[in-house]
Design a protein around this motif. Structure first.
Motif, PDB file in Angstrom:
ATOM      1  N   VAL A   1      -7.678  14.015   3.671  1.00  0.00           N
ATOM      2  CA  VAL A   1      -8.527  13.102   4.528  1.00  0.00           C
ATOM      3  C   VAL A   1     -10.258  13.372   4.534  1.00  0.00           C
ATOM      4  O   VAL A   1     -11.000  14.177   3.737  1.00  0.00           O
ATOM      5  CB  VAL A   1      -8.052  13.522   6.002  1.00  0.00           C
ATOM      6  CG1 VAL A   1      -8.277  15.761   6.003  1.00  0.00           C
ATOM      7  CG2 VAL A   1      -8.655  13.236   6.918  1.00  0.00           C
ATOM      8  N   GLN A   2     -10.942  12.723   5.289  1.00  0.00           N
ATOM      9  CA  GLN A   2     -12.932  12.717   4.932  1.00  0.00           C
ATOM     10  C   GLN A   2     -12.798  13.729   5.979  1.00  0.00           C
ATOM     11  O   GLN A   2     -12.159  13.862   7.359  1.00  0.00           O
ATOM     12  CB  GLN A   2     -13.036  11.263   4.764  1.00  0.00           C
ATOM     13  CG  GLN A   2     -13.630  10.541   3.785  1.00  0.00           C
ATOM     14  CD  GLN A   2     -13.782   9.513   3.676  1.00  0.00           C
ATOM     15  OE1 GLN A   2     -13.883   8.955   5.168  1.00  0.00           O
ATOM     16  NE2 GLN A   2     -14.589   8.708   3.144  1.00  0.00           N
ATOM     17  N   ALA A   3     -13.926  14.345   5.677  1.00  0.00           N
ATOM     18  CA  ALA A   3     -14.823  15.258   7.321  1.00  0.00           C
ATOM     19  C   ALA A   3     -14.745  14.499   8.144  1.00  0.00           C
ATOM     20  O   ALA A   3     -14.999  13.341   8.428  1.00  0.00           O
ATOM     21  CB  ALA A   3     -15.619  16.133   6.628  1.00  0.00           C
ATOM     22  N   GLY A   4     -14.572  15.324   9.408  1.00  0.00           N
ATOM     23  CA  GLY A   4     -14.277  14.471  11.133  1.00  0.00           C
ATOM     24  C   GLY A   4     -13.110  13.411  10.991  1.00  0.00           C
ATOM     25  O   GLY A   4     -13.332  13.934  12.161  1.00  0.00           O
TER      26      GLY A   4
ATOM     27  N   ASN B   1      -2.591  30.390  20.648  1.00  0.00           N
ATOM     28  CA  ASN B   1      -3.681  31.301  19.990  1.00  0.00           C
ATOM     29  C   ASN B   1      -4.442  31.093  19.295  1.00  0.00           C
ATOM     30  O   ASN B   1      -3.303  30.263  18.020  1.00  0.00           O
ATOM     31  CB  ASN B   1      -3.074  32.923  20.275  1.00  0.00           C
ATOM     32  CG  ASN B   1      -4.790  33.692  19.584  1.00  0.00           C
ATOM     33  OD1 ASN B   1      -5.218  33.735  20.852  1.00  0.00           O
ATOM     34  ND2 ASN B   1      -3.971  34.639  18.864  1.00  0.00           N
ATOM     35  N   TYR B   2      -5.803  31.282  19.137  1.00  0.00           N
ATOM     36  CA  TYR B   2      -5.656  30.441  18.049  1.00  0.00           C
ATOM     37  C   TYR B   2      -7.131  31.442  17.151  1.00  0.00           C
ATOM     38  O   TYR B   2      -7.824  31.773  18.037  1.00  0.00           O
ATOM     39  CB  TYR B   2      -6.798  28.876  18.677  1.00  0.00           C
ATOM     40  CG  TYR B   2      -5.884  27.427  19.177  1.00  0.00           C
ATOM     41  CD1 TYR B   2      -5.644  28.193  20.147  1.00  0.00           C
ATOM     42  CD2 TYR B   2      -5.476  27.075  18.285  1.00  0.00           C
ATOM     43  CE1 TYR B   2      -4.564  26.796  20.880  1.00  0.00           C
ATOM     44  CE2 TYR B   2      -3.969  26.205  18.441  1.00  0.00           C
ATOM     45  CZ  TYR B   2      -4.511  26.161  19.564  1.00  0.00           C
ATOM     46  OH  TYR B   2      -3.374  24.680  20.143  1.00  0.00           O
ATOM     47  N   ALA B   3      -7.338  31.368  16.033  1.00  0.00           N
ATOM     48  CA  ALA B   3      -8.107  31.909  15.523  1.00  0.00           C
ATOM     49  C   ALA B   3      -9.789  30.781  16.039  1.00  0.00           C
ATOM     50  O   ALA B   3      -9.684  29.974  16.216  1.00  0.00           O
ATOM     51  CB  ALA B   3      -8.253  31.286  14.204  1.00  0.00           C
ATOM     52  N   ASP B   4     -10.685  31.769  16.093  1.00  0.00           N
ATOM     53  CA  ASP B   4     -12.654  31.267  15.896  1.00  0.00           C
ATOM     54  C   ASP B   4     -12.915  29.836  15.745  1.00  0.00           C
ATOM     55  O   ASP B   4     -12.862  29.204  16.033  1.00  0.00           O
ATOM     56  CB  ASP B   4     -12.965  32.652  16.381  1.00  0.00           C
ATOM     57  CG  ASP B   4     -12.565  33.717  17.328  1.00  0.00           C
ATOM     58  OD1 ASP B   4     -13.714  34.411  16.775  1.00  0.00           O
ATOM     59  OD2 ASP B   4     -12.085  33.299  18.099  1.00  0.00           O
ATOM     60  N   PHE B   5     -12.626  30.092  14.390  1.00  0.00           N
ATOM     61  CA  PHE B   5     -13.260  29.209  13.572  1.00  0.00           C
ATOM     62  C   PHE B   5     -11.639  27.623  13.445  1.00  0.00           C
ATOM     63  O   PHE B   5     -12.368  26.764  13.345  1.00  0.00           O
ATOM     64  CB  PHE B   5     -12.870  29.375  12.478  1.00  0.00           C
ATOM     65  CG  PHE B   5     -11.491  30.224  11.750  1.00  0.00           C
ATOM     66  CD1 PHE B   5     -11.516  31.591  11.170  1.00  0.00           C
ATOM     67  CD2 PHE B   5     -10.412  28.820  11.277  1.00  0.00           C
ATOM     68  CE1 PHE B   5     -10.068  31.769  10.709  1.00  0.00           C
ATOM     69  CE2 PHE B   5      -9.119  29.082  10.344  1.00  0.00           C
ATOM     70  CZ  PHE B   5      -9.067  30.190  10.075  1.00  0.00           C
ATOM     71  N   VAL B   6     -10.852  27.834  14.256  1.00  0.00           N
ATOM     72  CA  VAL B   6      -9.946  26.307  15.040  1.00  0.00           C
ATOM     73  C   VAL B   6     -10.046  25.590  16.233  1.00  0.00           C
ATOM     74  O   VAL B   6      -9.789  25.180  16.356  1.00  0.00           O
ATOM     75  CB  VAL B   6      -8.795  26.424  14.448  1.00  0.00           C
ATOM     76  CG1 VAL B   6      -8.949  26.531  12.730  1.00  0.00           C
ATOM     77  CG2 VAL B   6      -7.561  27.124  14.819  1.00  0.00           C
TER      78      VAL B   6
ATOM     79  N   LYS C   1     -13.001  19.790   8.422  1.00  0.00           N
ATOM     80  CA  LYS C   1     -14.406  20.540   7.726  1.00  0.00           C
ATOM     81  C   LYS C   1     -14.294  20.467   6.361  1.00  0.00           C
ATOM     82  O   LYS C   1     -12.433  20.905   6.327  1.00  0.00           O
ATOM     83  CB  LYS C   1     -15.326  21.879   8.718  1.00  0.00           C
ATOM     84  CG  LYS C   1     -15.300  21.348   9.932  1.00  0.00           C
ATOM     85  CD  LYS C   1     -15.957  22.435  10.477  1.00  0.00           C
ATOM     86  CE  LYS C   1     -16.461  22.531  11.498  1.00  0.00           C
ATOM     87  NZ  LYS C   1     -16.348  23.819  12.573  1.00  0.00           N
ATOM     88  N   PRO C   2     -14.615  20.352   5.468  1.00  0.00           N
ATOM     89  CA  PRO C   2     -14.505  20.811   4.062  1.00  0.00           C
ATOM     90  C   PRO C   2     -13.732  21.914   3.792  1.00  0.00           C
ATOM     91  O   PRO C   2     -12.581  22.603   3.056  1.00  0.00           O
ATOM     92  CB  PRO C   2     -15.866  20.044   3.147  1.00  0.00           C
ATOM     93  CG  PRO C   2     -15.605  19.022   3.676  1.00  0.00           C
ATOM     94  CD  PRO C   2     -16.310  20.185   5.290  1.00  0.00           C
ATOM     95  N   GLU C   3     -13.992  23.041   4.861  1.00  0.00           N
ATOM     96  CA  GLU C   3     -13.966  24.265   4.774  1.00  0.00           C
ATOM     97  C   GLU C   3     -12.446  24.584   5.582  1.00  0.00           C
ATOM     98  O   GLU C   3     -12.308  25.665   5.283  1.00  0.00           O
ATOM     99  CB  GLU C   3     -14.709  25.420   5.439  1.00  0.00           C
ATOM    100  CG  GLU C   3     -15.294  24.547   6.979  1.00  0.00           C
ATOM    101  CD  GLU C   3     -16.941  23.756   6.858  1.00  0.00           C
ATOM    102  OE1 GLU C   3     -16.772  23.214   6.424  1.00  0.00           O
ATOM    103  OE2 GLU C   3     -16.757  24.361   7.458  1.00  0.00           O
ATOM    104  N   ASP C   4     -12.318  23.463   6.029  1.00  0.00           N
ATOM    105  CA  ASP C   4     -11.139  23.871   6.309  1.00  0.00           C
ATOM    106  C   ASP C   4      -9.847  23.071   5.309  1.00  0.00           C
ATOM    107  O   ASP C   4      -8.340  23.599   5.212  1.00  0.00           O
ATOM    108  CB  ASP C   4     -10.238  22.913   7.378  1.00  0.00           C
ATOM    109  CG  ASP C   4     -11.510  22.883   9.301  1.00  0.00           C
ATOM    110  OD1 ASP C   4     -11.705  22.035   9.448  1.00  0.00           O
ATOM    111  OD2 ASP C   4     -11.285  24.019   9.216  1.00  0.00           O
ATOM    112  N   THR C   5      -9.959  22.999   3.802  1.00  0.00           N
ATOM    113  CA  THR C   5      -9.340  22.609   2.539  1.00  0.00           C
ATOM    114  C   THR C   5      -8.360  24.405   2.353  1.00  0.00           C
ATOM    115  O   THR C   5      -9.076  25.253   2.644  1.00  0.00           O
ATOM    116  CB  THR C   5     -10.451  22.324   1.416  1.00  0.00           C
ATOM    117  OG1 THR C   5     -10.480  20.972   1.616  1.00  0.00           O
ATOM    118  CG2 THR C   5      -8.933  22.281   0.047  1.00  0.00           C
TER     119      THR C   5
END
Length: 118
Positions: free
Chosen positions: A11-14, A60-65, A88-92
């Motif tokens: 998927v593309q970013a966004g 509960n969620y990690a801060d980055f999500v 985001k690309p860093e979610d890869t």
């Protein structure tokens, strides 16, 4: 007992994806009484916690999500979900579902690959 994760892809970013984790071999009470989570892992890195949902459906969620991902479950379908928005690309990563039953037994799904292009 088996966990089958699906829904990953490119998927593309966004963009958005929804991951599913179908639990087979669970009776309804075992599924509803379990705590469930999503983790993710990139090559050479440890497996990181992403989100969890308790037997009472508290999340509960990690801060980055936080604010981008939503964990949910459908007890009747014995299925865990992870709605991922604003990717985001860093979610890869490879995403894994995890179930901890009330009796202490735990299970991992086989993982599903999510690739986010920039």
């Amino acid at each position: 007992v088996q966990l089958q994760a699906s829904g990953g892809g490119l998927v593309q970013a966004g963009g958005s994806l929804r991951l599913s984790c179908k639990a087979s071999g669970f009776i309804l009470s075992s599924f509803t009484g379990s705590a469930m989570s999503w983790y993710r892992q990139t090559p050479g890195q440890q497996r990181d916690f992403v989100a969890s949902i308790s037997s009472s459906s508290s999340t509960n969620y990690a801060d980055f999500v936080k604010g981008r991902f939503t964990i949910s479950k459908d007890n009747g379908k014995r299925t865990l979900y992870l709605q991922m928005d604003s990717l985001k690309p860093e979610d890869t990563a490879v995403y894994y579902c995890y179930v901890l039953m009330a009796n202490g037994r735990d299970y991992w799904g086989q993982g599903t690959l999510v690739t986010v292009s920039s």
